[in-house]
Design a protein around this motif. Structure first.
Motif, PDB file in Angstrom:
ATOM      1  N   VAL A 131       0.840  -1.199   0.000  1.00 43.69           N
ATOM      2  CA  VAL A 131       0.000   0.000   0.000  1.00 43.69           C
ATOM      3  C   VAL A 131       0.872   1.245   0.000  1.00 43.69           C
ATOM      4  CG1 VAL A 131      -1.711   1.285   1.323  1.00 43.69           C
ATOM      5  CG2 VAL A 131      -1.914  -1.195   1.104  1.00 43.69           C
ATOM      6  N   LEU A 132       1.984   1.228   0.726  1.00 46.02           N
ATOM      7  CA  LEU A 132       2.891   2.374   0.725  1.00 46.02           C
ATOM      8  C   LEU A 132       3.528   2.571  -0.643  1.00 46.02           C
ATOM      9  CD1 LEU A 132       4.672   2.145   4.201  1.00 46.02           C
ATOM     10  CD2 LEU A 132       2.964   3.801   3.444  1.00 46.02           C
ATOM     11  N   GLY A 133       3.820   1.468  -1.334  1.00 41.89           N
ATOM     12  CA  GLY A 133       4.337   1.584  -2.685  1.00 41.89           C
ATOM     13  C   GLY A 133       3.335   2.216  -3.622  1.00 41.89           C
ATOM     14  N   LEU A 134       2.076   1.850  -3.467  1.00 43.02           N
ATOM     15  CA  LEU A 134       1.021   2.462  -4.269  1.00 43.02           C
ATOM     16  C   LEU A 134       0.905   3.950  -3.949  1.00 43.02           C
ATOM     17  CD1 LEU A 134      -1.393   2.192  -6.222  1.00 43.02           C
ATOM     18  CD2 LEU A 134      -2.795   1.574  -4.232  1.00 43.02           C
ATOM     19  N   ASP A 135       1.035   4.304  -2.690  1.00 40.51           N
ATOM     20  CA  ASP A 135       0.937   5.703  -2.285  1.00 40.51           C
ATOM     21  C   ASP A 135       2.056   6.545  -2.901  1.00 40.51           C
ATOM     22  OD1 ASP A 135      -0.348   7.750  -0.616  1.00 40.51           O
ATOM     23  OD2 ASP A 135       1.542   7.742   0.492  1.00 40.51           O
ATOM     24  N   GLY A 136       3.229   5.950  -3.087  1.00 33.20           N
ATOM     25  CA  GLY A 136       4.369   6.681  -3.639  1.00 33.20           C
ATOM     26  C   GLY A 136       4.633   6.392  -5.102  1.00 33.20           C
ATOM     27  N   ILE A 137       3.619   5.961  -5.830  1.00 33.89           N
ATOM     28  CA  ILE A 137       3.841   5.415  -7.161  1.00 33.89           C
ATOM     29  C   ILE A 137       4.380   6.451  -8.153  1.00 33.89           C
ATOM     30  CG2 ILE A 137       1.490   5.769  -8.025  1.00 33.89           C
ATOM     31  CD1 ILE A 137       1.749   2.911  -9.240  1.00 33.89           C
ATOM     32  N   ASP A 138       3.965   7.691  -8.040  1.00 29.63           N
ATOM     33  CA  ASP A 138       4.464   8.702  -8.969  1.00 29.63           C
ATOM     34  C   ASP A 138       5.937   8.979  -8.735  1.00 29.63           C
ATOM     35  OD1 ASP A 138       2.320   9.527 -10.784  1.00 29.63           O
ATOM     36  OD2 ASP A 138       1.270  10.118  -8.970  1.00 29.63           O
ATOM     37  N   ALA A 139       6.362   9.027  -7.480  1.00 31.34           N
ATOM     38  CA  ALA A 139       7.780   9.221  -7.180  1.00 31.34           C
ATOM     39  C   ALA A 139       8.607   8.047  -7.682  1.00 31.34           C
ATOM     40  CB  ALA A 139       7.972   9.408  -5.677  1.00 31.34           C
ATOM     41  N   LEU A 140       8.073   6.836  -7.573  1.00 28.62           N
ATOM     42  CA  LEU A 140       8.784   5.671  -8.090  1.00 28.62           C
ATOM     43  C   LEU A 140       8.930   5.744  -9.599  1.00 28.62           C
ATOM     44  CD1 LEU A 140       7.148   2.812  -5.965  1.00 28.62           C
ATOM     45  CD2 LEU A 140       9.420   3.816  -5.657  1.00 28.62           C
ATOM     46  N   ALA A 166      -9.570 -15.713  -8.196  1.00 23.69           N
ATOM     47  CA  ALA A 166      -8.611 -15.811  -9.296  1.00 23.69           C
ATOM     48  C   ALA A 166      -8.662 -14.615 -10.236  1.00 23.69           C
ATOM     49  CB  ALA A 166      -8.865 -17.100 -10.082  1.00 23.69           C
ATOM     50  N   ASP A 167      -9.827 -13.966 -10.331  1.00 23.55           N
ATOM     51  CA  ASP A 167      -9.930 -12.820 -11.249  1.00 23.55           C
ATOM     52  C   ASP A 167      -9.307 -11.548 -10.677  1.00 23.55           C
ATOM     53  OD1 ASP A 167     -11.751 -11.992  -9.339  1.00 23.55           O
ATOM     54  OD2 ASP A 167     -13.462 -11.913 -10.706  1.00 23.55           O
ATOM     55  N   GLU A 168      -8.999 -11.543  -9.382  1.00 19.89           N
ATOM     56  CA  GLU A 168      -8.336 -10.400  -8.735  1.00 19.89           C
ATOM     57  C   GLU A 168      -9.057  -9.076  -9.021  1.00 19.89           C
ATOM     58  OE1 GLU A 168      -3.752 -12.123  -8.481  1.00 19.89           O
ATOM     59  OE2 GLU A 168      -4.176 -10.425  -9.802  1.00 19.89           O
ATOM     60  N   ALA A 169     -10.371  -9.125  -9.005  1.00 21.86           N
ATOM     61  CA  ALA A 169     -11.152  -7.918  -9.309  1.00 21.86           C
ATOM     62  C   ALA A 169     -10.827  -6.784  -8.352  1.00 21.86           C
ATOM     63  CB  ALA A 169     -12.645  -8.252  -9.248  1.00 21.86           C
ATOM     64  N   GLU A 170     -10.492  -7.118  -7.115  1.00 24.10           N
ATOM     65  CA  GLU A 170     -10.184  -6.083  -6.132  1.00 24.10           C
ATOM     66  C   GLU A 170      -8.929  -5.284  -6.483  1.00 24.10           C
ATOM     67  OE1 GLU A 170     -12.364  -9.500  -4.239  1.00 24.10           O
ATOM     68  OE2 GLU A 170     -10.619  -9.275  -5.566  1.00 24.10           O
ATOM     69  N   LEU A 171      -8.097  -5.837  -7.352  1.00 26.03           N
ATOM     70  CA  LEU A 171      -6.831  -5.180  -7.698  1.00 26.03           C
ATOM     71  C   LEU A 171      -6.929  -4.311  -8.944  1.00 26.03           C
ATOM     72  CD1 LEU A 171      -4.247  -8.041  -7.024  1.00 26.03           C
ATOM     73  CD2 LEU A 171      -4.971  -6.184  -5.507  1.00 26.03           C
ATOM     74  N   MET A 172      -8.104  -4.214  -9.552  1.00 29.34           N
ATOM     75  CA  MET A 172      -8.231  -3.393 -10.754  1.00 29.34           C
ATOM     76  C   MET A 172      -7.834  -1.934 -10.510  1.00 29.34           C
ATOM     77  SD  MET A 172      -8.893  -5.255 -13.326  1.00 29.34           S
ATOM     78  CE  MET A 172      -9.408  -4.025 -14.519  1.00 29.34           C
ATOM     79  N   PRO A 173      -8.238  -1.302  -9.391  1.00 28.09           N
ATOM     80  CA  PRO A 173      -7.800   0.081  -9.164  1.00 28.09           C
ATOM     81  C   PRO A 173      -6.288   0.208  -9.027  1.00 28.09           C
ATOM     82  CG  PRO A 173      -9.664  -0.475  -7.743  1.00 28.09           C
ATOM     83  CD  PRO A 173      -9.183  -1.751  -8.344  1.00 28.09           C
ATOM     84  N   VAL A 174      -5.658  -0.806  -8.479  1.00 29.65           N
ATOM     85  CA  VAL A 174      -4.197  -0.759  -8.322  1.00 29.65           C
ATOM     86  C   VAL A 174      -3.520  -0.863  -9.683  1.00 29.65           C
ATOM     87  CG1 VAL A 174      -2.225  -1.752  -7.110  1.00 29.65           C
ATOM     88  CG2 VAL A 174      -4.504  -1.884  -6.089  1.00 29.65           C
ATOM     89  N   ARG A 175      -4.007  -1.761 -10.502  1.00 31.55           N
ATOM     90  CA  ARG A 175      -3.432  -1.888 -11.848  1.00 31.55           C
ATOM     91  C   ARG A 175      -3.616  -0.588 -12.642  1.00 31.55           C
ATOM     92  NH1 ARG A 175      -4.789  -7.652 -11.040  1.00 31.55           N
ATOM     93  NH2 ARG A 175      -2.872  -8.798 -11.577  1.00 31.55           N
ATOM     94  N   ALA A 177      -3.757   2.349 -11.410  1.00 31.59           N
ATOM     95  CA  ALA A 177      -2.827   3.331 -10.857  1.00 31.59           C
ATOM     96  C   ALA A 177      -1.422   3.154 -11.443  1.00 31.59           C
ATOM     97  CB  ALA A 177      -2.782   3.205  -9.336  1.00 31.59           C
ATOM     98  N   LEU A 178      -0.988   1.914 -11.634  1.00 31.51           N
ATOM     99  CA  LEU A 178       0.318   1.671 -12.257  1.00 31.51           C
ATOM    100  C   LEU A 178       0.335   2.185 -13.694  1.00 31.51           C
ATOM    101  CD1 LEU A 178       0.684  -0.455  -9.819  1.00 31.51           C
ATOM    102  CD2 LEU A 178       2.176  -1.657 -11.428  1.00 31.51           C
ATOM    103  N   LEU A 179      -0.748   1.938 -14.412  1.00 34.38           N
ATOM    104  CA  LEU A 179      -0.832   2.395 -15.794  1.00 34.38           C
ATOM    105  C   LEU A 179      -0.773   3.920 -15.857  1.00 34.38           C
ATOM    106  CD1 LEU A 179      -1.432   1.950 -18.839  1.00 34.38           C
ATOM    107  CD2 LEU A 179      -3.856   2.056 -18.229  1.00 34.38           C
ATOM    108  N   LEU A 180      -1.562   4.595 -15.030  1.00 35.04           N
ATOM    109  CA  LEU A 180      -1.628   6.050 -15.091  1.00 35.04           C
ATOM    110  C   LEU A 180      -0.311   6.689 -14.652  1.00 35.04           C
ATOM    111  CD1 LEU A 180      -5.243   6.688 -13.770  1.00 35.04           C
ATOM    112  CD2 LEU A 180      -4.445   6.477 -16.138  1.00 35.04           C
ATOM    113  N   ALA A 181       0.322   6.117 -13.632  1.00 34.32           N
ATOM    114  CA  ALA A 181       1.614   6.647 -13.200  1.00 34.32           C
ATOM    115  C   ALA A 181       2.658   6.476 -14.298  1.00 34.32           C
ATOM    116  CB  ALA A 181       2.071   5.953 -11.922  1.00 34.32           C
TER     117      ALA A 181
END
Length: 290
Positions: A131-140, A166-175, A177-181
């Motif tokens: 979660v901390l990595g997600l919070d700092g994703i733009d700096a990364l 298996a579909d990891e639907a809960e992780l869609m916002p995280v994915r 965020a990686l794309l947008l960063a």
């Protein structure tokens, strides 16, 4: 193809344990665009030092093109093995290592020492696993010598306390965020996490389709059997290539600027998409050397 180009265009990244040098050559011959020799999760604590020695011994025997497809996943900053891993990077960075995967990346400080040790010709792939990595994703994404972001989907679930199907639907916002960063930092498309079932072809296919639809450009693999499926899924289809070739031909005929093709306007973003599609078609093919 340069090491930086390999990192930017690679579709498949195959992990191999650093303490299994007998698998290094097999991994390079698997068809994977890039191979990640893993000093972190794949190696038990009491085997870390021996694994570094085994990797150092094997690295000197790799040819230049092979080194240009290799990454090393080091141990995270703050672990007892981090400084010794950096010593290894100082040697490898001078000898053509393509990149370093930085696990548990959360802040720019996690990247600074790695970038300094690996040197100017070695790219970094921060792995967002918390979660901390997600919070700092733009700096990364804007960190020193970062080439792409990578997702550590299993570790992220554990850190966030999620219980995904298996579909990891809960992780869609995280994915997303990686794309947008990645887009904000003008990086190539990020690299998606692993499919843990090494023999589950249907799940792997579903995961890769989700990755590509979600804007990812590659995927981490934990078994050679996953590589061909990943490469095929991320390679442009024949129709996409034909379209890109027509766009570039029309651009040349128009002499630049905005023009029309098939009754539709083609401007700079469309041109970049065509160029990117053609670049992907030149990504290393299974078994080929860059």
């Amino acid at each position: 193809m340069s090491a930086r180009s390999v990192l930017a265009l690679a579709r498949s990244f195959l992990f191999v344990p650093a303490n299994r040098p007998d698998r290094f050559v097999k991994a390079l011959a698997s068809g994977a665009d890039a191979v990640i020799i893993d000093l972190e999760d794949a190696v038990a604590a009491d085997n870390k030092a021996a694994a570094r020695d085994q990797l150092a011994d094997a690295f000197g025997r790799f040819a230049g093109p092979e080194r240009g497809r290799l990454l090393v996943r080091i141990n995270a900053r703050g672990t007892p093995w981090f400084e010794d891993d950096l010593k290894l990077l100082r040697l490898f960075g001078q000898q053509g290592l393509a990149g370093v995967m930085v696990p548990k990346a959360e802040t720019d400080a996690d990247l600074q020492g790695v970038a300094e040790a690996a040197g100017p010709d070695c790219g970094l792939l921060p792995q967002v696993e918390s979660v901390l990595g997600l919070d700092g994703i733009d700096a990364l994404a804007l960190g020193p010598r970062v080439q792409r972001l990578a997702f550590g989907n299993l570790d992220f679930q554990a850190d966030a306390g999620l219980a995904c199907d298996a579909d990891e639907a809960e992780l869609m916002p995280v994915r997303l965020a990686l794309l947008l960063a990645s887009r904000r930092a003008a990086l190539p498309a990020p690299v998606d996490g692993v499919t843990p079932g090494t023999q589950d072809g249907a799940q792997l296919q579903a995961d890769v389709v989700r990755s590509r639809r979600g804007g990812f450009g590659g995927k981490l693999c934990i078994h050679p059997a996953q590589v061909a499926v990943v490469n095929a899924a991320f390679a442009p289809a024949a129709a996409e290539l034909a379209w890109a070739q027509r766009v570039m031909a029309a651009y040349a005929a128009a002499g630049g600027g905005v023009f029309s093709l098939d009754g539709r306007m083609v401007d700079a973003p469309v041109l970049r998409l065509a160029q990117h599609t053609l670049a992907l078609s030149r990504a290393p093919e299974p078994g080929a050397q860059p």
